[in-house]
Motif scaffolding. Structure first.
Motif, PDB file in Angstrom:
ATOM      1  N   GLU A   1       0.810  -1.213   0.000  1.00 55.13           N
ATOM      2  CA  GLU A   1       0.000   0.000   0.000  1.00 55.13           C
ATOM      3  C   GLU A   1       0.849   1.271   0.000  1.00 55.13           C
ATOM      4  O   GLU A   1       0.314   2.376   0.134  1.00 55.13           O
ATOM      5  CB  GLU A   1      -0.938  -0.014   1.207  1.00 55.13           C
ATOM      6  N   ASP A   2       2.170   1.123  -0.164  1.00 58.05           N
ATOM      7  CA  ASP A   2       3.052   2.278  -0.267  1.00 58.05           C
ATOM      8  C   ASP A   2       2.925   2.822  -1.693  1.00 58.05           C
ATOM      9  O   ASP A   2       3.651   2.424  -2.604  1.00 58.05           O
ATOM     10  CB  ASP A   2       4.493   1.864   0.038  1.00 58.05           C
ATOM     11  N   VAL A   3       1.982   3.733  -1.871  1.00 57.25           N
ATOM     12  CA  VAL A   3       1.668   4.235  -3.215  1.00 57.25           C
ATOM     13  C   VAL A   3       2.870   4.937  -3.835  1.00 57.25           C
ATOM     14  O   VAL A   3       3.143   4.778  -5.038  1.00 57.25           O
ATOM     15  CB  VAL A   3       0.458   5.195  -3.152  1.00 57.25           C
ATOM     16  N   GLU A   4       3.612   5.701  -3.036  1.00 59.04           N
ATOM     17  CA  GLU A   4       4.775   6.410  -3.577  1.00 59.04           C
ATOM     18  C   GLU A   4       5.805   5.427  -4.123  1.00 59.04           C
ATOM     19  O   GLU A   4       6.336   5.599  -5.229  1.00 59.04           O
ATOM     20  CB  GLU A   4       5.417   7.281  -2.498  1.00 59.04           C
ATOM     21  N   ALA A   5       6.076   4.376  -3.356  1.00 58.68           N
ATOM     22  CA  ALA A   5       7.092   3.417  -3.774  1.00 58.68           C
ATOM     23  C   ALA A   5       6.640   2.633  -5.002  1.00 58.68           C
ATOM     24  O   ALA A   5       7.407   2.449  -5.959  1.00 58.68           O
ATOM     25  CB  ALA A   5       7.414   2.465  -2.627  1.00 58.68           C
ATOM     26  N   ARG A   6       5.402   2.166  -4.987  1.00 59.28           N
ATOM     27  CA  ARG A   6       4.917   1.381  -6.133  1.00 59.28           C
ATOM     28  C   ARG A   6       4.803   2.246  -7.386  1.00 59.28           C
ATOM     29  O   ARG A   6       5.116   1.801  -8.492  1.00 59.28           O
ATOM     30  CB  ARG A   6       3.595   0.713  -5.787  1.00 59.28           C
ATOM     31  N   SER A   7       4.368   3.482  -7.227  1.00 59.85           N
ATOM     32  CA  SER A   7       4.296   4.391  -8.371  1.00 59.85           C
ATOM     33  C   SER A   7       5.687   4.674  -8.926  1.00 59.85           C
ATOM     34  O   SER A   7       5.890   4.714 -10.146  1.00 59.85           O
ATOM     35  CB  SER A   7       3.624   5.703  -7.964  1.00 59.85           C
ATOM     36  N   SER A   8       6.648   4.864  -8.040  1.00 61.64           N
ATOM     37  CA  SER A   8       8.018   5.162  -8.466  1.00 61.64           C
ATOM     38  C   SER A   8       8.629   3.982  -9.209  1.00 61.64           C
ATOM     39  O   SER A   8       9.328   4.149 -10.215  1.00 61.64           O
ATOM     40  CB  SER A   8       8.881   5.529  -7.255  1.00 61.64           C
ATOM     41  N   MET A   9       8.364   2.759  -8.734  1.00 56.73           N
ATOM     42  CA  MET A   9       8.885   1.578  -9.424  1.00 56.73           C
ATOM     43  C   MET A   9       8.213   1.396 -10.790  1.00 56.73           C
ATOM     44  O   MET A   9       8.845   0.932 -11.748  1.00 56.73           O
ATOM     45  CB  MET A   9       8.688   0.336  -8.564  1.00 56.73           C
ATOM     46  N   HIS A  10       6.947   1.778 -10.890  1.00 58.53           N
ATOM     47  CA  HIS A  10       6.258   1.703 -12.179  1.00 58.53           C
ATOM     48  C   HIS A  10       6.938   2.622 -13.193  1.00 58.53           C
ATOM     49  O   HIS A  10       7.154   2.264 -14.353  1.00 58.53           O
ATOM     50  CB  HIS A  10       4.794   2.100 -11.976  1.00 58.53           C
ATOM     51  N   LEU A  11       7.286   3.813 -12.730  1.00 54.23           N
ATOM     52  CA  LEU A  11       7.963   4.764 -13.611  1.00 54.23           C
ATOM     53  C   LEU A  11       9.400   4.330 -13.883  1.00 54.23           C
ATOM     54  O   LEU A  11       9.915   4.506 -14.994  1.00 54.23           O
ATOM     55  CB  LEU A  11       7.928   6.165 -12.981  1.00 54.23           C
ATOM     56  N   ALA A  12      10.047   3.720 -12.887  1.00 54.97           N
ATOM     57  CA  ALA A  12      11.411   3.211 -13.090  1.00 54.97           C
ATOM     58  C   ALA A  12      11.427   2.142 -14.182  1.00 54.97           C
ATOM     59  O   ALA A  12      12.394   2.038 -14.948  1.00 54.97           O
ATOM     60  CB  ALA A  12      11.961   2.630 -11.787  1.00 54.97           C
ATOM     61  N   SER A  13      10.370   1.349 -14.245  1.00 57.67           N
ATOM     62  CA  SER A  13      10.272   0.345 -15.293  1.00 57.67           C
ATOM     63  C   SER A  13      10.274   0.999 -16.672  1.00 57.67           C
ATOM     64  O   SER A  13      10.898   0.491 -17.613  1.00 57.67           O
ATOM     65  CB  SER A  13       8.990  -0.477 -15.099  1.00 57.67           C
ATOM     66  N   VAL A  14       9.591   2.129 -16.789  1.00 50.47           N
ATOM     67  CA  VAL A  14       9.577   2.877 -18.049  1.00 50.47           C
ATOM     68  C   VAL A  14      10.971   3.427 -18.344  1.00 50.47           C
ATOM     69  O   VAL A  14      11.478   3.311 -19.472  1.00 50.47           O
ATOM     70  CB  VAL A  14       8.550   4.026 -17.994  1.00 50.47           C
ATOM     71  N   PHE A  15      11.594   4.043 -17.328  1.00 40.81           N
ATOM     72  CA  PHE A  15      12.951   4.593 -17.522  1.00 40.81           C
ATOM     73  C   PHE A  15      13.904   3.512 -18.015  1.00 40.81           C
ATOM     74  O   PHE A  15      14.637   3.690 -18.989  1.00 40.81           O
ATOM     75  CB  PHE A  15      13.494   5.170 -16.210  1.00 40.81           C
ATOM     76  N   ALA A  16      13.909   2.390 -17.322  1.00 36.71           N
ATOM     77  CA  ALA A  16      14.812   1.294 -17.694  1.00 36.71           C
ATOM     78  C   ALA A  16      14.448   0.745 -19.060  1.00 36.71           C
ATOM     79  O   ALA A  16      15.331   0.349 -19.835  1.00 36.71           O
ATOM     80  CB  ALA A  16      14.762   0.188 -16.639  1.00 36.71           C
TER      81      ALA A  16
END
Length: 467
Positions: A302-317
């Motif tokens: 439920e850590d929305v910031e962390a899960r959202s950030s990893m979603h965007l990191a997937s795009v970056f990578a």
């Protein structure tokens, strides 16, 4: 100028004309009208950047119906898997399609970790209907399956192996135009919404291969972080490991100007070109996000910031490796996933043995980066530092060992299985694993360090146990 002196100059110019590299970067007026071939230069001299359009934001999936209206879509193919079909991401997309009055058909038979057989089933479905737009809602398995269905539906006379990477397939360039494809990723890992790559298990060889062409990349990736909240803990972990290795491998890949051969035509320049200054930016940033947020995203769904950030990191990578490529971790992962015997990963609703892609990739990472470090030790040390290591007193010669130890600590904290032995392999399996890696030259040739089959065997052996 006249006489012998002039003759010598003319002779010299003619020699230079025949000896010069004819690639566009080194051509001159003597070569106007000549074919674009490199006759001297053996390695490439240029790189390209390509990526899907990306839209990011919480709840942005609700816009997809309007996107399809804007595309004047009349008959949409929505692809997903049977588990996701009942979950919020697919429901949100379907509600948007209904609200916008979009005509669609659902294909929900996508296999988690697809095979050539499952690809062909999806392709048959796509060929049976005259779809004018494709929509993929799911992880990399769904998006890659949808890419293949779009490709072959638009090339109905092509043999399946025509576009599959050599040496398993013929590796033909895609010259026809595909239908628009909108990808809605539900995991934070593959980056498939950004790339022109579709991976599958080729059952005759028990190894993964794929199709790589800029032509198959999605038209639009709709990255909605709300969807990541439905990922189980282990799915979040294994997806994140894919991001980690995408970033590490693309950042340490063979530089683009050292990759051979120099293409005779730009259509032959591969999607995976080697590390380059633009991909480096995306890969390095993705690694920083992984270091900051991945453990949080796994430990607290439920850590929305962390899960959202990893979603965007997937795009970056994805943008990084989609142009630079990956190397040994991914090349070795394909037979690890393809030869699985009995291991069924926790958190996945499947009825068949499964070593998830991200897990199969990361299990060899300590051994691989210890092996590749001598070729670009500064980059390996920088990666170790980003992941939390103190490298102030570390010698360049120790870069590999330091990054390997840093990765082991990272994996241990995230409760990763203790090496290949923990997912059902033994040293007796190493010959088969090596055999399955050898055909993966599309990625393994981007390793910064050359390697033999004996080297691969030692890397698999070193990965049997991690801790």
């Amino acid at each position: 100028m006249a006489g012998p002196g002039r003759d010598r100059v003319v002779k010299l110019l003619r020699q230079l004309e025949h000896a010069a590299c004819r690639c566009p970067a080194h051509s001159n007026t003597f070569h106007q009208g000549s074919p674009l071939t490199c006759t001297v230069r053996k390695t490439d001299y240029a790189f390209e950047m390509a990526s899907s359009n990306i839209r990011y934001g919480g709840g942005v999936s609700r816009e997809i119906g309007m996107d399809l209206q804007n595309l004047r879509a009349r008959n949409v193919c929505l692809m997903t898997d049977r588990n996701l079909f009942h979950l919020p991401p697919v429901k949100a997309v379907l509600e948007s399609l209904v609200k916008s009055g979009v005509n669609y058909k659902v294909y929900d038979n996508v296999r988690v970790e697809p095979t050539d057989t499952s690809f062909k089933d999806a392709i048959s479905f796509a060929k049976m209907h005259s779809f004018d737009v494709f929509v993929a809602v799911g992880g990399g398995s769904v998006i890659d399956t949808c890419k293949a269905a779009n490709l072959y539906a638009c090339h109905p006379d092509a043999d399946f192996l025509d576009f599959v990477n050599a040496p398993i397939g013929k590796g033909k360039p895609v010259t026809g135009t595909l239908k628009p494809l909108i990808a809605v990723p539900t995991t934070a890992g593959t980056g498939s919404e950004t790339t022109g790559v579709a991976i599958f298990d080729y059952e005759p060889l028990k190894a993964k291969t794929g199709i790589a062409s800029r032509a198959i990349r999605p038209t639009l990736g709709i990255v909605d972080p709300d969807h990541t909240l439905s990922m189980p803990e282990r799915v979040a972990a294994n997806s994140g490991f894919d991001v980690l290795c995408h970033a590490l491998e693309s950042y340490t890949a063979l530089p683009y100007h050292k990759r051979a051969p120099c293409p005779s035509n730009p259509i032959n320049r591969p999607a995976y070109q080697g590390s380059n200054p633009i991909s480096d930016v995306w890969s390095r940033h993705a690694l920083n996000v992984v270091a900051k947020y991945m453990k949080r995203s796994v430990q607290d769904p439920e850590d929305v910031e962390a899960r959202s950030s990893m979603h965007l990191a997937s795009v970056f990578a994805g943008i990084g490796f989609g142009n630079a490529g990956v190397h040994l971790c991914h090349g070795m992962s394909y037979p690890i996933a393809g030869n699985v015997k009995t291991h069924i990963a926790e958190g996945y609703s499947v009825e068949h043995p499964l070593v998830p892609h991200g897990l199969s990739v990361v299990l060899t990472s300590p051994a691989v980066f210890n092996f590749t470090a001598p070729m670009c030790p500064e980059r390996h040390l920088e990666a170790a530092e980003i992941l939390g290591a103190d490298v102030r007193q570390v010698k360049l010669a120790d870069a590999g060992a330091v990054l390997a130890d840093t990765l082991r600590h990272f994996l241990f904290d995230l409760q990763v299985e203790d090496g290949l032995a923990a997912v059902g392999y033994s040293t007796e399996d190493i010959p088969a694993l090596v055999k399955g890696t050898v055909p993966q030259e599309r990625v393994t040739k981007l390793s910064p360090r050359g390697h033999t089959e004996d080297d691969l065997a030692l890397l698999f052996e070193a990965s049997m146990k991690l801790y």
